[in-house]
Motif scaffolding. Structure first.
Motif, short mmCIF file in Angstrom:
data_model
loop_
_atom_site.label_atom_id
_atom_site.label_comp_id
_atom_site.label_asym_id
_atom_site.label_seq_id
_atom_site.Cartn_x
_atom_site.Cartn_y
_atom_site.Cartn_z
N ARG A 129 1.11 3.97 -3.05
CA ARG A 129 0.82 5.38 -2.76
C ARG A 129 1.96 6.29 -3.24
NH1 ARG A 129 1.24 5.40 2.57
NH2 ARG A 129 3.35 6.19 2.39
N GLU A 130 3.19 5.95 -2.89
CA GLU A 130 4.34 6.78 -3.25
C GLU A 130 4.55 6.80 -4.76
OE1 GLU A 130 6.19 8.73 -1.16
OE2 GLU A 130 4.70 8.15 0.35
N LEU A 131 4.44 5.64 -5.41
CA LEU A 131 4.60 5.61 -6.86
C LEU A 131 3.43 6.30 -7.56
CD1 LEU A 131 6.05 2.03 -7.45
CD2 LEU A 131 7.26 4.23 -7.59
N GLY A 132 2.23 6.11 -7.04
CA GLY A 132 1.06 6.77 -7.62
C GLY A 132 1.20 8.28 -7.60
N ALA A 180 0.83 -1.20 0.00
CA ALA A 180 0.00 0.00 0.00
C ALA A 180 0.86 1.26 0.00
CB ALA A 180 -0.95 -0.01 1.20
N ASP A 181 1.95 1.24 0.76
CA ASP A 181 2.85 2.39 0.81
C ASP A 181 3.57 2.59 -0.53
OD1 ASP A 181 2.22 2.86 3.52
OD2 ASP A 181 3.86 1.56 4.20
N ILE A 182 4.02 1.48 -1.11
CA ILE A 182 4.71 1.54 -2.41
C ILE A 182 3.75 2.11 -3.46
CG2 ILE A 182 5.78 0.20 -4.26
CD1 ILE A 182 6.75 -1.76 -2.03
N PHE A 194 1.28 0.85 -9.63
CA PHE A 194 1.82 -0.30 -8.91
C PHE A 194 0.64 -1.04 -8.32
CE2 PHE A 194 3.69 -2.55 -5.28
CZ PHE A 194 4.79 -3.13 -5.88
N GLU A 195 0.48 -2.32 -8.71
CA GLU A 195 -0.64 -3.13 -8.26
C GLU A 195 -0.16 -4.51 -7.84
OE1 GLU A 195 -3.86 -1.33 -11.52
OE2 GLU A 195 -3.44 -3.48 -11.51
N GLN A 196 -1.02 -5.19 -7.12
CA GLN A 196 -0.84 -6.60 -6.77
C GLN A 196 -1.91 -7.40 -7.47
OE1 GLN A 196 1.10 -8.52 -3.86
NE2 GLN A 196 2.27 -7.35 -5.31
N TRP A 197 -1.51 -8.48 -8.15
CA TRP A 197 -2.45 -9.37 -8.81
C TRP A 197 -2.32 -10.77 -8.22
CZ3 TRP A 197 -1.79 -8.60 -14.82
CH2 TRP A 197 -2.18 -7.30 -15.18
#
Length: 188
Positions: free
Chosen positions: A27-30, A23-25, A36-39
């Motif tokens: 947020r920062e990349l967004g 979630a932090d990654i 940045f997503e998780q599938w």
């Protein structure tokens, strides 16, 4: 473990922030304009699965991205430490470059490190299995797969023939950390 380290572009020795929670990654990349997503696979994938089987396991997410972003083709790339051309493959992307379209990678297995040069910051993103990164077109970046690469990744493209790299000629990538071999590459 996935990881984001953010550096000042003039200080490659010490990150100003490090994040390991997805979630932090994201947020920062967004905030920097990077997806940045998780599938998760919709069905089990066995070692040695075909390209079609890998794509089928992630079809819902692939279709969603294709619809949202207009991507027109998808494929799977795989690289192991015993590949005789691994050094040449690695060397192709170690210098700062851009592309005329987004660079979208989903890591089915293994890992790869994208380093993005945005403004006066450098974002080093270690992507592992389950991570999707979408680097926007014209974003200065480089990619490292380590000396012993191990990954299986789904790639999405707008141009059905793939993309070309436009190298910046800057040496910034030489000053930042390279990727350590993935544990799966070291153990086998």
């Amino acid at each position: 473990m996935s990881r984001l380290r953010i550096y000042d572009e003039s200080r490659a020795d010490t990150p100003v922030a490090t994040w390991t929670r997805h979630a932090d990654i994201a947020r920062e990349l967004g905030a920097a304009g990077v997806r940045f997503e998780q599938w998760e696979a919709s069905q089990p994938i066995v070692p040695g699965a075909s390209q079609d089987e890998v794509i089928a396991a992630y079809r819902a997410d692939i279709d969603r991205l294709m619809q949202e972003e207009g991507y027109r083709s998808v494929d799977v790339i795989s690289l192991k430490p015993d590949n005789p051309d691994r050094a040449a493959f690695r060397g192709k992307f170690l210098n700062e470059h851009t592309h005329s379209e987004d660079e979208v990678r989903f890591f089915v297995a293994g890992a790869g490190q994208f380093t993005l040069h945005i403004g006066d910051k450098v974002y080093e993103v270690l992507c592992e299995a389950g991570d999707l990164i979408g680097v926007p077109d014209r974003t200065r970046h480089w990619f490292d797969m380590s000396e012993s690469p191990y990954f299986v990744a789904i790639r999405l493209f707008t141009n059905t023939e793939g993309w070309d790299s436009d190298f910046t000629g800057e040496d910034i990538a030489e000053h930042f950390p390279r990727m350590d071999p993935h544990p799966s590459a070291r153990s086998g």
